[in-house]
Design an enzyme around this catalytic site. Sequence first.
Site, PDB file in Angstrom:
ATOM      1  CG  HIS A 179      -2.174  -0.606   1.246  1.00  0.00           C
ATOM      2  ND1 HIS A 179      -2.730  -1.179   2.370  1.00  0.00           N
ATOM      3  CD2 HIS A 179      -3.074  -0.786   0.246  1.00  0.00           C
ATOM      4  CE1 HIS A 179      -3.922  -1.676   2.063  1.00  0.00           C
ATOM      5  NE2 HIS A 179      -4.155  -1.448   0.779  1.00  0.00           N
ATOM      6  CB  CYS A 223      -2.811   0.409   8.588  1.00  0.00           C
ATOM      7  SG  CYS A 223      -1.433   0.140   7.492  1.00  0.00           S
TER       8      CYS A 223
HETATM    9  N1  ARG Z   1      -4.335  -7.102   6.507  1.00  0.00           N
HETATM   10  C1  ARG Z   1      -4.654  -5.892   5.854  1.00  0.00           C
HETATM   11  C2  ARG Z   1      -4.578  -6.074   4.354  1.00  0.00           C
HETATM   12  O1  ARG Z   1      -3.674  -6.721   3.896  1.00  0.00           O
HETATM   13  C3  ARG Z   1      -3.738  -4.797   6.299  1.00  0.00           C
HETATM   14  C4  ARG Z   1      -4.083  -3.459   5.763  1.00  0.00           C
HETATM   15  C5  ARG Z   1      -3.133  -2.425   6.206  1.00  0.00           C
HETATM   16  N2  ARG Z   1      -3.622  -1.124   5.919  1.00  0.00           N
HETATM   17  C6  ARG Z   1      -2.936  -0.145   5.333  1.00  0.00           C
HETATM   18  N3  ARG Z   1      -3.487   1.035   5.248  1.00  0.00           N
HETATM   19  N4  ARG Z   1      -1.766  -0.360   4.766  1.00  0.00           N
HETATM   20  O2  ARG Z   1      -5.396  -5.580   3.617  1.00  0.00           O
END
Ligand code: ARG
Length: 275
Positions: free
Chosen positions: A174, A268
């Site tokens: 991300h 996150c």
């Molecule tokens: N387990 C989640 C996923 O893989 C984690 C998300 C993390 N969020 C972020 N904003 N990077 O989607």
Amino acid sequence: MSHTERLPRNRTYLMCPPEHFTVEYAINPWMDTTVPVDPALALKQWHLLRDTLSDLGHAVHVLDPAPGLPDMVYAANGAFSVDGKVYGARFRHPQRAAEADAHRLFYAGGSWTYADPLHINEGEGDFAYLPGAYGGLILAGYGFRTDPAAHAEAQEVLGRPVVSLRLVDPAFYHLDTALAALDDRHITYYPEAFSPASQRVLAQLFPDAVIADRADAEAFALNLVSDGHHVVLNTEAMAMGEKVRAAGYTPVHVELSELKRGGGSVKCVVAELRP
Ligand code: ARG
């Protein structure tokens, strides 16, 4: 640049307690389904983060967690708001799809203009907003989760220019694992998480960025929340804390080890609401 510019601005955030947090599927390289999580510890760490943000003077709204949505604690992924307009999320993985509905309902209860997306995008996970850069600039990531078509869609919905950046390292899947806004017009990022062309774009737009290294990125140090003065980062990110201090900000460290097990940290779990 003079450090007197590092002024805090009161923010409004949205968070969702990890009451149903587990790692029962693996959709990023950090998730290991064979190691059980400690739900009580996750909840305790989450509360400390929420209290830290409140104590800094920010408003924190809380979204009700839903059973069966173990990643809902990562509230940043549920939408992206700019100037009272909300570009809704559409998750890449079916396990998280219903989270977008919970966020839509939250915005329906306020005075927001909400746009349902056609294209896959994971909200603030892949979008960042710099209100003071170039009159208001959106940075957007693609390569793992968000569809690049969503960048153009976000630009149409939000009426701000969107700069597309290609993420190339699966560990930093991300945008918010590789880049963060430190204030209205300054960023920090880990260059190698981006394609060479995207690195050039970032260097051109943000020549004064705070540059992070791989150890910072692996500590989820880029996954920070800043109010323009206080930079909230996890306790593993001490080296990054010193880098932002040298740039004139004040680091505030919060232990968030249990939430790293899902592949996330401070940013996150905190969505910023921009009315
Ligand atoms: N387990 C989640 C996923 O893989 C984690 C998300 C993390 N969020 C972020 N904003 N990077 O989607």
